[in-house]
Design a protein around this motif. Structure first.
Motif: not given
Ligand SMILES: Cc1cc2nc3c(=O)[nH]c(=O)nc-3n(C[C@H](O)[C@H](O)[C@H](O)COP(=O)(O)OP(=O)(O)OC[C@H]3O[C@@H](n4cnc5c(N)ncnc54)[C@H](O)[C@@H]3O)c2cc1C
Ligand SMILES: *[C@@H]1O[C@H](CO)[C@@H](O)[C@H](O)[C@H]1NC(C)=O
Length: 405
Positions: A292-301, A348-366
């Motif tokens: 999954v990608a986009g809001d399906a994966l990382h919906a954030m306020s 898997d490569q996609y997941a690996k490259e994106r995970r940390m970036r997305l965790i940071k963005l969602s944490m800050q929005s959260y």
């Protein structure tokens, strides 16, 4: 009704033709890879009027070959103007620290993403109602509301906050925030005369924002706590307008004027949904050849306004990873010759490259969302502390580079 064994077989299928789905199809197309986008609505959607895009998003649009086209329709935003109405009506201005910022109409973005796709890439009125695994081929089997069945060698769910593909991955569903936003566009045929600033006025738990798109068009939003009657109100654009004006009765006259001026058909009201940041730490982004990608994966306020840009980054990274594995398995970029194993490696490569970036963005929005909606001083303090430690550079996220296609 088609039976399973009559199913149409496809290489890469994308569910959802929003920003992320279209960008993914375009990124793949730029790499010479075909895909099929299944979209449930009847035509391109652009709910939400406009969106701001910072340097990271523009970089992604440049990689997609759309940067210069879209820049033509929007002015550069030079900085921020903040007004805390509890402390008076003085506007505190601060320049944009680094990089680019512009606000574009959503319809301009989706049209630009769609226009270079080969004819037949997007299929409208295709509502995916279930996703299953074909145990023989390990393809994903999609059932549509019109009875059609499609088998996909690779499935990418870009189907937004209520993703059906995400359920297949067994990740937790998104959560509702206590906050909502009303958004709209206002035209000033004679010119709006505002500075090119992202202006925001705040009073208690109501914030009003205003961003010029160009010299005659202004995007505005109101962020406030969600109330149960909003679900009824959000279906009627006249009521949205009335409620907006009521919500900001204590705000500066020119802001009320902007809302009064707005084009009724551009108005929408939406309660925020988000994925808890810890779901992104623990969740699996891939199952078989499904991701999954986009809001399906990382919906954030939208407090850092990065959901859309992060979706563009996802699109580029997915296309790059798939293209790399396809060319490893055969020099000519023939997707049909790429094995299921190689497709899984790419995801898997996609997941690996994106995970940390997305965790940071969602944490800050959260944290920003929590800070806005909580009335507890302790929670507020905790958020401020956490932000000071982990997000000292509050706009650092806009410096990110997702790399070339
Ligand atoms: C108030 C607000 C302000 C925002 N401001 C900004 C901003 O300034 N900058 C920014 O970068 N981001 C912003 N965002 C975030 C941004 O809007 C989203 O991150 C972005 O639109 C996500 O795109 P998407 O394609 O992943 O999802 P969506 O746009 O939701 O698209 C999903 C698509 O999938 C289709 N679909 C869903 N289910 C199915 C199905 N089962 N079968 C077929 N089709 C299906 C839908 O019809 C839809 O077209 C904001 C969000 C909100 C709520
Ligand atoms: C601003 O954008 C709107 C919508 O695209 C367009 O109709 C209008 O002509 C633009 N104005 C200027 C000054 O470019």
């Amino acid at each position: 009704m088609k039976k399973m064994n009559e199913a149409e077989e496809r290489g890469i299928v994308i569910v959802g033709g929003g920003i992320c789905g279209l960008a993914t199809a375009l990124a793949l197309h730029r790499k010479g890879i075909r895909s099929l986008v299944l979209e449930r609505s009847e035509c391109l959607r652009a709910t939400g009027a406009a969106m701001t895009i910072r340097a990271n998003g523009w970089r992604a649009l440049d990689h997609l070959g759309l940067g210069s086209l879209l820049r033509k329709d929007s002015v550069h935003i030079d900085g921020f103007g903040t007004m805390k109405l509890d402390q008076g009506t003085k506007l505190a201005k601060s320049p944009l620290s680094k990089g680019e910022a512009r606000c574009i109409r959503r319809s301009d973005l989706v049209e630009a993403l769609a226009k270079d796709l080969p004819h037949g890439t997007i299929r409208f009125r295709c509502h995916v109602i279930s996703v299953k695994l074909d145990p023989v081929t390990s393809y994903a089997v999609l059932e549509l509301n019109n009875g059609i069945v499609i088998k996909a060698k690779v499935l990418i769910g870009c189907d937004g906050v209520n993703s059906i593909v995400l359920r297949y991955l067994r990740m937790n569903p998104t959560k509702f925030s206590a906050t909502c936003a009303i958004r709209g566009l206002a035209s000033y045929p004679e010119g709006h005369g505002f500075d090119n600033l992202f202006t925001i006025a705040i009073k208690e738990q109501v914030a009003v924002g205003r961003v010029p798109v160009n010299d005659t068009l202004v995007y505005w939003f109101i962020t406030r706590l969600w109330i149960p009657t909003d679900s009824e109100m959000s279906r009627n654009q006249e009521m949205i307008k009335m409620s907006s004006i009521k919500a900001i009765k204590d705000f500066p006259e020119e802001m009320k004027q902007t809302i009064q001026n707005s084009d009724q058909s551009s108005l929408s009201c939406l309660r925020f949904r988000y994925r808890a940041p810890w779901d992104l730490i623990l969740g699996s982004f891939r199952k078989g050849t499904v991701t999954v990608a986009g809001d399906a994966l990382h919906a954030m306020s939208p407090f850092i306004g990065q959901g859309g840009s992060a979706s563009l980054e996802d699109a580029i990274v997915i296309a790059r990873c798939l293209a790399q594995k396809i060319s490893e398995s055969n020099g000519n970029m023939v997707f049909e010759k790429c094995t299921v194993d190689k497709c899984e490696e790419a995801l898997d490569q996609y997941a690996k490259e994106r995970r940390m970036r997305l965790i940071k963005l969602s944490m800050q929005s959260y944290l920003l969302n929590k800070m806005f909606e909580t009335s507890s001083l302790v929670v507020k303090l905790f958020c401020i502390l956490f932000m000071a430690v982990f997000f000292r550079d509050s706009a650092g996220h806009s410096q990110f580079d997702c790399g070339h296609l």
